[in-house]
Design a protein around this motif. Structure first.
Motif, mmCIF file in Angstrom:
data_model
loop_
_atom_site.group_PDB
_atom_site.id
_atom_site.type_symbol
_atom_site.label_atom_id
_atom_site.label_comp_id
_atom_site.label_asym_id
_atom_site.label_seq_id
_atom_site.Cartn_x
_atom_site.Cartn_y
_atom_site.Cartn_z
ATOM 1 N N GLU A 6 0.825 -1.204 0.000
ATOM 2 C CA GLU A 6 0.000 0.000 0.000
ATOM 3 C C GLU A 6 0.863 1.261 0.000
ATOM 4 O O GLU A 6 0.571 2.234 -0.688
ATOM 5 C CB GLU A 6 -0.920 -0.003 1.222
ATOM 6 C CG GLU A 6 -1.908 1.128 1.261
ATOM 7 C CD GLU A 6 -2.842 1.055 2.447
ATOM 8 O OE1 GLU A 6 -3.799 1.835 2.465
ATOM 9 O OE2 GLU A 6 -2.614 0.251 3.358
ATOM 10 N N ALA A 7 1.943 1.226 0.760
ATOM 11 C CA ALA A 7 2.828 2.387 0.845
ATOM 12 C C ALA A 7 3.454 2.695 -0.512
ATOM 13 O O ALA A 7 3.530 3.854 -0.929
ATOM 14 C CB ALA A 7 3.915 2.153 1.891
ATOM 15 N N ASP A 8 3.900 1.655 -1.220
ATOM 16 C CA ASP A 8 4.502 1.859 -2.540
ATOM 17 C C ASP A 8 3.495 2.453 -3.516
ATOM 18 O O ASP A 8 3.817 3.342 -4.300
ATOM 19 C CB ASP A 8 5.059 0.553 -3.094
ATOM 20 C CG ASP A 8 6.225 0.032 -2.275
ATOM 21 O OD1 ASP A 8 6.914 0.865 -1.643
ATOM 22 O OD2 ASP A 8 6.448 -1.193 -2.259
ATOM 23 N N ALA A 9 2.258 1.936 -3.473
ATOM 24 C CA ALA A 9 1.221 2.437 -4.377
ATOM 25 C C ALA A 9 0.902 3.893 -4.069
ATOM 26 O O ALA A 9 0.771 4.714 -4.980
ATOM 27 C CB ALA A 9 -0.046 1.583 -4.255
ATOM 28 N N MET A 10 0.811 4.224 -2.782
ATOM 29 C CA MET A 10 0.512 5.595 -2.398
ATOM 30 C C MET A 10 1.663 6.519 -2.787
ATOM 31 O O MET A 10 1.440 7.650 -3.223
ATOM 32 C CB MET A 10 0.217 5.687 -0.909
ATOM 33 C CG MET A 10 -1.108 5.037 -0.534
ATOM 34 S SD MET A 10 -1.419 5.078 1.223
ATOM 35 C CE MET A 10 -1.994 6.747 1.409
ATOM 36 N N ALA A 11 2.884 6.033 -2.639
ATOM 37 C CA ALA A 11 4.050 6.843 -3.009
ATOM 38 C C ALA A 11 4.020 7.177 -4.489
ATOM 39 O O ALA A 11 4.367 8.285 -4.891
ATOM 40 C CB ALA A 11 5.336 6.110 -2.646
#
Length: 98
Positions: A6-11
């Motif tokens: 999720e963090a990578d996608a949000m980044a």
């Protein structure tokens, strides 16, 4: 707590400077979501204040993660620079002794 990935996608959304899709908006592009909202549709992520608070908290986690990553990279580069300087100084001292 964020789900794996999720963090990578949000980044990726933050880097592009576009709106992050919320639950119920997955599969739509940020542009499509903005178009629907401009037509008057209430998207799932925009409906509730609590959902907005969760989104803001997660975005803040992303920014702090990005800042931590940038700081770690800076520290790594500074450490490499110091090590290179130390190695060069030692080589210079060795060559002067010979």
């Amino acid at each position: 707590m964020m789900m794996p990935g999720e963090a990578d996608a949000m980044a990726a959304f933050i880097e592009e400077g576009v709106r992050i899709p919320r639950r119920g908006e997955i599969g739509l592009t940020s542009k499509e979501i903005e178009d629907f909202e401009s037509m008057g549709f209430v998207m799932s992520g925009s409906r509730h204040r609590r959902m907005e608070a969760v989104r803001l908290r997660k975005e803040n986690q992303m920014y702090s993660a990005e800042e931590r990553r940038a700081l770690a990279m800076y520290n790594f580069e500074q450490k490499q620079k110091k090590e290179r300087q130390l190695i060069n100084d030692l080589r210079e001292k060795l060559s002067n002794k010979q």
